[in-house]
Design an enzyme around this catalytic site. Structure first.
Site, short mmCIF file in Angstrom:
data_model
loop_
_atom_site.label_atom_id
_atom_site.label_comp_id
_atom_site.label_asym_id
_atom_site.label_seq_id
_atom_site.Cartn_x
_atom_site.Cartn_y
_atom_site.Cartn_z
N GLY A 1 54.35 -48.89 66.23
CA GLY A 1 53.93 -49.00 67.61
C GLY A 1 54.09 -50.43 68.11
N HIS B 1 45.63 -54.20 70.62
CA HIS B 1 45.61 -54.30 69.16
C HIS B 1 46.49 -55.45 68.68
CE1 HIS B 1 45.18 -52.50 65.08
NE2 HIS B 1 46.37 -53.05 64.91
N GLU B 2 47.72 -55.49 69.17
CA GLU B 2 48.64 -56.53 68.69
C GLU B 2 48.19 -57.92 69.13
OE1 GLU B 2 50.48 -55.50 66.46
OE2 GLU B 2 50.34 -53.38 66.94
N GLN C 1 61.98 -56.24 60.62
CA GLN C 1 60.60 -55.82 60.42
C GLN C 1 60.18 -56.33 59.05
OE1 GLN C 1 58.03 -54.68 62.01
NE2 GLN C 1 56.86 -54.68 60.10
N TYR D 1 42.59 -49.16 59.02
CA TYR D 1 42.27 -49.36 60.42
C TYR D 1 40.92 -48.74 60.77
CZ TYR D 1 47.38 -50.13 60.99
OH TYR D 1 48.66 -50.57 60.90
N MET E 1 54.32 -54.76 66.36
CA MET E 1 54.25 -55.67 65.23
C MET E 1 53.86 -57.03 65.77
SD MET E 1 54.34 -56.15 62.03
CE MET E 1 53.88 -57.74 61.34
N GLU E 2 52.79 -57.59 65.22
CA GLU E 2 52.09 -58.72 65.79
C GLU E 2 52.76 -60.06 65.53
OE1 GLU E 2 50.15 -57.68 61.75
OE2 GLU E 2 50.94 -56.61 63.47
N GLN F 1 56.90 -56.98 57.64
CA GLN F 1 55.73 -56.47 56.92
C GLN F 1 56.12 -55.20 56.15
OE1 GLN F 1 52.50 -55.06 59.41
NE2 GLN F 1 50.98 -56.01 58.10
#
Length: 625
Positions: A294, A321-322, A159, A405, A296-297, A161
């Protein structure tokens, strides 16, 4: 805005351009004061990384990743050194591409930022770093077989970010320094690695010279370094559509494919709104429950938590969203984390437009209504409208709750309502085209919207309150609130219950996650044990199979020191590692002092080995341990 482009650097230098296959795609860096990233040691105006080649071996026994990172460097005239970001990396050798060693030094380490790695260039345009990560690398989680669904092989995922990738890749770890990259990854037999890039050798790879299998990956678009991602485990693949598919452990695969069945329609809807999808495939990876977010893009391969798979597709807003991040965040990226709303606010707004295109205005209104309520709640929790943490542009990590957001998306929706979609949508499409594969700042966005949308219209300028939204705290007076008829019906049942009505009268037929959350989140925080028991018996909250519903219910129960939920709460917190769902529960237990804090410490001690380092850090800060 002043931009230091490749052309400008080369004009300032007598040296030829680096030998890059993708020279034309070297992304600019921003050099205006507001674009200075305080979370990197890099000095990109002097020397910057443009491309990263990784040749790595995954070692599950030592829980390390080791190998070689070869970096293409673009240096200004007179630059003698380049500064990289590292976090607890063991640096063995630094050399140029011919193997000539380059002098280097690792500076003092900061617990959050890590340490600068300064390398003397001596004219080198490519530098080669032999290194290894540490077992506790902040970006990486190593799971035992018992912590996976299949129980057969260990599992690794990353991960990156916001600034975690410096713990396994020595590079300039700043969102404003975009880089192309490629990787060769060696894994033991039986494992499949996947990365956020084009997979060149399929799911079988090729034999490695000393055993195991090699897999190659390539990302030709320049991306911010936090989007370099990896996962390795007992992974299987199934197509969803011609451009999309799911990677997961075998036992989760069919459920994930069913849950994500609308992804191709989402891609089409997104392209119709704001331009072409520029990343080739859109594949998805479902991770074990310890994944801290939830989704990660990561480009080409979005990472998802299994908690969104509830069987009714009620949480496909996370998928939307992603996917939307493929434009806002991945295509146009905040130059620093002080402007994180440029990623998340834009994406939350775009997600809502995708949901509307697929499922209608009322479904989109549900999310907008919930977001507005969440925004007001975050402002209140931050200390009110005057609290500095309620600004969109601020110090990195300063924004309260989910305001990046929620306030960000409300800002964009307010502009949409003010000018109309016939003007707003073409503007946004042009914005993504103008700034594709580039970093952006708040000041840059405001300059762009003034040039291409407002165009000197003083009345419109005053109506929009742009600077008030971005640079000042609180919620401006022109904020647009969308109301949902579906949630209004939930509110009516909530009011009846609060007036003393029976819990059994609450009709939850056909409810999805959002309706459950509306009810539970808005119940008065003070409830008697008898009333809580009545709610649980009527609605089956403790035994819910929906992770969102359980988290909201446990939060209410904790606020009332409701002992009967503690065994189920412990099971939940040792099974789920998603920050959004678990950190409020630890925070609630901590707030209950002598009753709740020992429970939190006991559960955390048990759950900690199964959490990602990001979640461990978040909970540790909450508990003060």
């Amino acid at each position: 805005m002043r931009i230091l482009t490749l052309a400008a650097l080369l004009l300032a230098s007598a040296a030829p351009a680096p030998a890059l296959a993708q020279t034309a795609k070297v992304a600019p860096v921003l050099t205006t004061p507001e674009a200075k990233d305080v979370w990197t040691y890099a000095r990109p105006a002097e020397a910057r990384v443009t491309h990263v080649d990784l040749d790595l071996k995954i070692d599950f026994d030592s829980k390390t990743i080791g190998g070689v990172a070869t970096l293409d460097v673009l240096a200004a005239k007179g630059a003698k050194e380049i500064v990289l970001d590292t976090l607890d990396l063991d640096i063995a050798v630094v050399s140029d591409e011919r193997g000539v060693k380059l002098a280097h030094r690792v500076g003092a380490s900061d617990p959050q930022l890590g340490a600068p790695l300064t390398i003397e260039l001596n004219g080198a345009k490519r530098i080669r770093i032999v290194y290894r990560s540490k077992p506790g690398a902040r970006a990486l989680q190593w799971l035992t077989p018992e912590q996976t669904q299949s129980k057969t092989l260990p599992f690794l995922f990353s991960q990156g970010q916001a600034i975690n990738n410096r713990s396994w890749i020595p590079t300039q770890d700043s969102p404003g320094i975009r880089q192309t990259w490629a990787a060769t990854v060696t894994v033991p037999e039986g494992f499949v690695p996947v990365m956020s890039a084009q997979m060149l050798d399929g799911a079988t790879g090729t034999p490695a010279p000393q055993g195991g299998r090699n897999f190659r990956f390539r990302m030709d678009n320049p991306v911010p370094p936090y989007l370099i991602a990896i996962a390795v485990g007992d992974l299987k693949f199934k197509e969803v559509g011609p451009r999309s598919g799911v990677w997961a452990e075998a036992g989760m695969l069919d459920a994930a494919v069913s849950e994500f069945a609308d992804v191709e329609k989402m891609i089409d809807a997104a392209q119709a709104l704001y331009g072409p999808y520029r990343w080739g495939r859109y594949d998805m990876l479902v991770l074990p429950p310890s994944f801290p977010f939830g989704g990660m893009e990561n480009p080409n391969l979005t990472f998802f938590t299994p908690t969104i798979i509830t069987g009714d597709r009620s949480n496909t807003d996370v998928l939307a969203h992603e996917l939307a991040h493929s434009w806002s965040g991945n295509l146009v990226t905040n130059a620093t984390w002080a402007d994180g709303w440029l990623n998340e606010g834009f994406t939350t707004y775009f997600e809502n437009r995708i949901m509307e295109a697929l499922y209608g205005t009322e479904r989109a209104a549900i999310y907008s209504d919930l977001d507005y309520a969440g925004m007001l709640r975050d402002v209140k929790n931050a200390g009110g409208d005057a609290a500095p943490a309620t600004r969109l542009h601020g110090a990195p990590g300063e924004s309260a709750g989910q305001l990046d957001y929620l306030k960000g998306s409300t800002f964009l929706r307010t502009i949409e309502y003010a000018v109309g979609r016939d003007r707003w949508d073409p503007y946004l499409r042009g914005y993504f085209d103008r700034h594709a594969f580039q970093p952006q700042t708040s000041a840059g966005f405001l300059a762009d919207i003034r040039k291409h949308l407002i165009k000197g219209d003083k009345a419109l300028e005053a109506k929009l309150q742009l600077d008030r939204w971005v640079f000042e705290p609180g919620i401006p007076s022109n904020a647009v609130q969308v109301k949902s008829e579906t949630l209004a019906k939930v509110d009516a049942q909530l009011a009846a219950f609060n007036a003393g009505g029976p819990a059994a009268a609450i009709d939850t037929t056909g409810w999805q996650t959002q309706q459950w959350k509306r009810l539970i989140d808005n119940l008065p925080r003070q409830q008697s044990a008898a009333r809580l028991a009545e709610l649980d018996a009527a609605l089956g909250l403790t035994k819910s199979q929906n992770a969102y519903v359980q988290s909201a219910w446990f939060d209410l129960a904790i606020a009332n020191r409701y002992e009967p939920v503690i065994p189920a709460l412990e099971g939940y917190l040792t099974r789920v590692g998603r920050n959004l769902l678990v950190t409020p529960l630890y925070r609630g237990l901590k707030a209950q002092g002598a009753w709740g804090e020992p429970i939190a410490q006991r559960i955390f001690a048990k759950a900690k080995p199964g959490y990602h380092p990001v979640t461990v850090g978040a909970v540790t800060r909450i508990l003060g341990s």
